[in-house]
Design a protein around this motif. Structure first.
Motif, PDB file in Angstrom:
ATOM      1  N   ALA A 125      39.458  49.541  25.094  1.00 26.99           N
ATOM      2  CA  ALA A 125      38.541  48.739  25.918  1.00 26.99           C
ATOM      3  C   ALA A 125      39.182  47.395  26.271  1.00 26.99           C
ATOM      4  O   ALA A 125      39.070  46.921  27.410  1.00 26.99           O
ATOM      5  CB  ALA A 125      37.220  48.524  25.187  1.00 26.99           C
ATOM      6  N   THR A 126      39.869  46.793  25.322  1.00 33.68           N
ATOM      7  CA  THR A 126      40.578  45.539  25.595  1.00 33.68           C
ATOM      8  C   THR A 126      41.673  45.771  26.633  1.00 33.68           C
ATOM      9  O   THR A 126      41.833  44.979  27.570  1.00 33.68           O
ATOM     10  CB  THR A 126      41.179  44.965  24.295  1.00 33.68           C
ATOM     11  OG1 THR A 126      40.115  44.701  23.379  1.00 33.68           O
ATOM     12  CG2 THR A 126      41.963  43.698  24.558  1.00 33.68           C
ATOM     13  N   LEU A 131      43.978  45.415  32.191  1.00 28.51           N
ATOM     14  CA  LEU A 131      44.407  46.092  33.427  1.00 28.51           C
ATOM     15  C   LEU A 131      43.555  45.676  34.618  1.00 28.51           C
ATOM     16  O   LEU A 131      44.077  45.485  35.725  1.00 28.51           O
ATOM     17  CB  LEU A 131      44.374  47.613  33.240  1.00 28.51           C
ATOM     18  CG  LEU A 131      45.428  48.164  32.282  1.00 28.51           C
ATOM     19  CD1 LEU A 131      45.160  49.632  31.993  1.00 28.51           C
ATOM     20  CD2 LEU A 131      46.823  47.954  32.835  1.00 28.51           C
ATOM     21  N   ARG A 132      42.254  45.520  34.401  1.00 30.65           N
ATOM     22  CA  ARG A 132      41.381  45.041  35.491  1.00 30.65           C
ATOM     23  C   ARG A 132      41.814  43.657  35.958  1.00 30.65           C
ATOM     24  O   ARG A 132      41.882  43.380  37.142  1.00 30.65           O
ATOM     25  CB  ARG A 132      39.929  45.013  35.041  1.00 30.65           C
ATOM     26  CG  ARG A 132      39.262  46.339  35.086  1.00 30.65           C
ATOM     27  CD  ARG A 132      37.738  46.175  35.039  1.00 30.65           C
ATOM     28  NE  ARG A 132      37.139  47.482  35.167  1.00 30.65           N
ATOM     29  CZ  ARG A 132      36.432  48.075  34.216  1.00 30.65           C
ATOM     30  NH1 ARG A 132      36.192  47.464  33.073  1.00 30.65           N
ATOM     31  NH2 ARG A 132      35.934  49.271  34.417  1.00 30.65           N
ATOM     32  N   ARG A 133      42.094  42.780  34.999  1.00 27.06           N
ATOM     33  CA  ARG A 133      42.538  41.423  35.348  1.00 27.06           C
ATOM     34  C   ARG A 133      43.859  41.471  36.105  1.00 27.06           C
ATOM     35  O   ARG A 133      44.039  40.788  37.114  1.00 27.06           O
ATOM     36  CB  ARG A 133      42.666  40.568  34.090  1.00 27.06           C
ATOM     37  CG  ARG A 133      42.923  39.093  34.421  1.00 27.06           C
ATOM     38  CD  ARG A 133      43.085  38.224  33.194  1.00 27.06           C
ATOM     39  NE  ARG A 133      44.421  38.447  32.643  1.00 27.06           N
ATOM     40  CZ  ARG A 133      44.702  38.727  31.385  1.00 27.06           C
ATOM     41  NH1 ARG A 133      43.746  38.829  30.488  1.00 27.06           N
ATOM     42  NH2 ARG A 133      45.943  38.910  30.984  1.00 27.06           N
ATOM     43  N   LEU A 134      44.783  42.309  35.649  1.00 34.66           N
ATOM     44  CA  LEU A 134      46.063  42.466  36.317  1.00 34.66           C
ATOM     45  C   LEU A 134      45.853  42.910  37.774  1.00 34.66           C
ATOM     46  O   LEU A 134      46.472  42.364  38.690  1.00 34.66           O
ATOM     47  CB  LEU A 134      46.917  43.486  35.558  1.00 34.66           C
ATOM     48  CG  LEU A 134      48.296  43.762  36.092  1.00 34.66           C
ATOM     49  CD1 LEU A 134      49.270  43.820  34.917  1.00 34.66           C
ATOM     50  CD2 LEU A 134      48.340  45.054  36.836  1.00 34.66           C
ATOM     51  N   ALA A 138      46.695  40.927  41.175  1.00 37.58           N
ATOM     52  CA  ALA A 138      47.619  41.533  42.140  1.00 37.58           C
ATOM     53  C   ALA A 138      47.006  41.624  43.532  1.00 37.58           C
ATOM     54  O   ALA A 138      47.721  41.566  44.529  1.00 37.58           O
ATOM     55  CB  ALA A 138      48.043  42.926  41.661  1.00 37.58           C
ATOM     56  N   SER A 139      45.679  41.752  43.605  1.00 37.26           N
ATOM     57  CA  SER A 139      45.043  41.894  44.912  1.00 37.26           C
ATOM     58  C   SER A 139      44.528  40.569  45.463  1.00 37.26           C
ATOM     59  O   SER A 139      44.050  40.511  46.591  1.00 37.26           O
ATOM     60  CB  SER A 139      43.894  42.903  44.837  1.00 37.26           C
ATOM     61  OG  SER A 139      42.899  42.446  43.945  1.00 37.26           O
ATOM     62  N   ALA A 140      44.654  39.497  44.684  1.00 38.40           N
ATOM     63  CA  ALA A 140      44.209  38.188  45.157  1.00 38.40           C
ATOM     64  C   ALA A 140      45.147  37.685  46.252  1.00 38.40           C
ATOM     65  O   ALA A 140      46.356  37.937  46.197  1.00 38.40           O
ATOM     66  CB  ALA A 140      44.173  37.183  44.000  1.00 38.40           C
ATOM     67  N   PRO A 141      44.602  36.976  47.241  1.00 33.91           N
ATOM     68  CA  PRO A 141      45.480  36.440  48.295  1.00 33.91           C
ATOM     69  C   PRO A 141      46.471  35.444  47.704  1.00 33.91           C
ATOM     70  O   PRO A 141      46.160  34.696  46.785  1.00 33.91           O
ATOM     71  CB  PRO A 141      44.510  35.720  49.248  1.00 33.91           C
ATOM     72  CG  PRO A 141      43.138  35.919  48.721  1.00 33.91           C
ATOM     73  CD  PRO A 141      43.208  36.638  47.416  1.00 33.91           C
TER      74      PRO A 141
END
Length: 145
Positions: A125-126, A131-134, A138-141
């Motif tokens: 779960a951690t 991975l979600r944060r990564l 990665a998708s942030a402008p």
């Protein structure tokens, strides 16, 4: 010999995805579910952009989008920035169908997760959170100073 953490992670995720897809009863073919997920992620996109993201030709993507549209899973709207182009967006029925596909794929993995110890599930779960944060990062402008 290890290929590196990134390569190992991608290999494991690919195998996990194949396992989930093989064992799940999906409400639509996996390729269509993957495209629907891409459309959901994009918010709305031109067919040419979807083709580039999927590494396929524009005519191939047009056919795939047409199938989703015929099923009522996506809709087309005129691109306000170019009246000759259309934007593809997911419909409420598409959102629900994609949700069902995700639930079914998750259910295919659940029996294996139940075999893990509580500590292993907590670690996993951690890792999912990391991975979600990564992916968010990665998708942030990209901003320039």
């Amino acid at each position: 010999m290890s290929q590196g953490l990134g390569a190992d992670l991608l290999a494991v995720v690919a195998r996990l995805n194949r396992l989930a897809t093989q064992r799940a009863r999906l409400p639509l073919p996996f390729a269509q579910a993957r495209l629907l997920s891409t459309i959901e992620d994009q918010g709305e996109a031109r067919i040419s952009d979807l083709a580039a993201l999927d590494h396929c030709s524009q005519p191939t993507m047009t056919n795939q989008v047409r199938r989703l549209e015929e099923a009522g899973l996506v809709s087309r709207t005129v691109d306000p920035s170019d009246g000759r182009a259309v934007l593809i967006r997911i419909t409420p029925k598409g959102v629900e169908t994609l949700r069902q596909a995700r639930v079914q794929r998750g259910a295919a993995i659940d029996p294996y997760l139940e075999r893990l110890t509580p500590e292993e599930r907590a670690t996993l779960a951690t890792a999912v959170g990391i991975l979600r944060r990564l992916l968010d990062e990665a998708s942030a402008p990209v901003t320039t100073r």
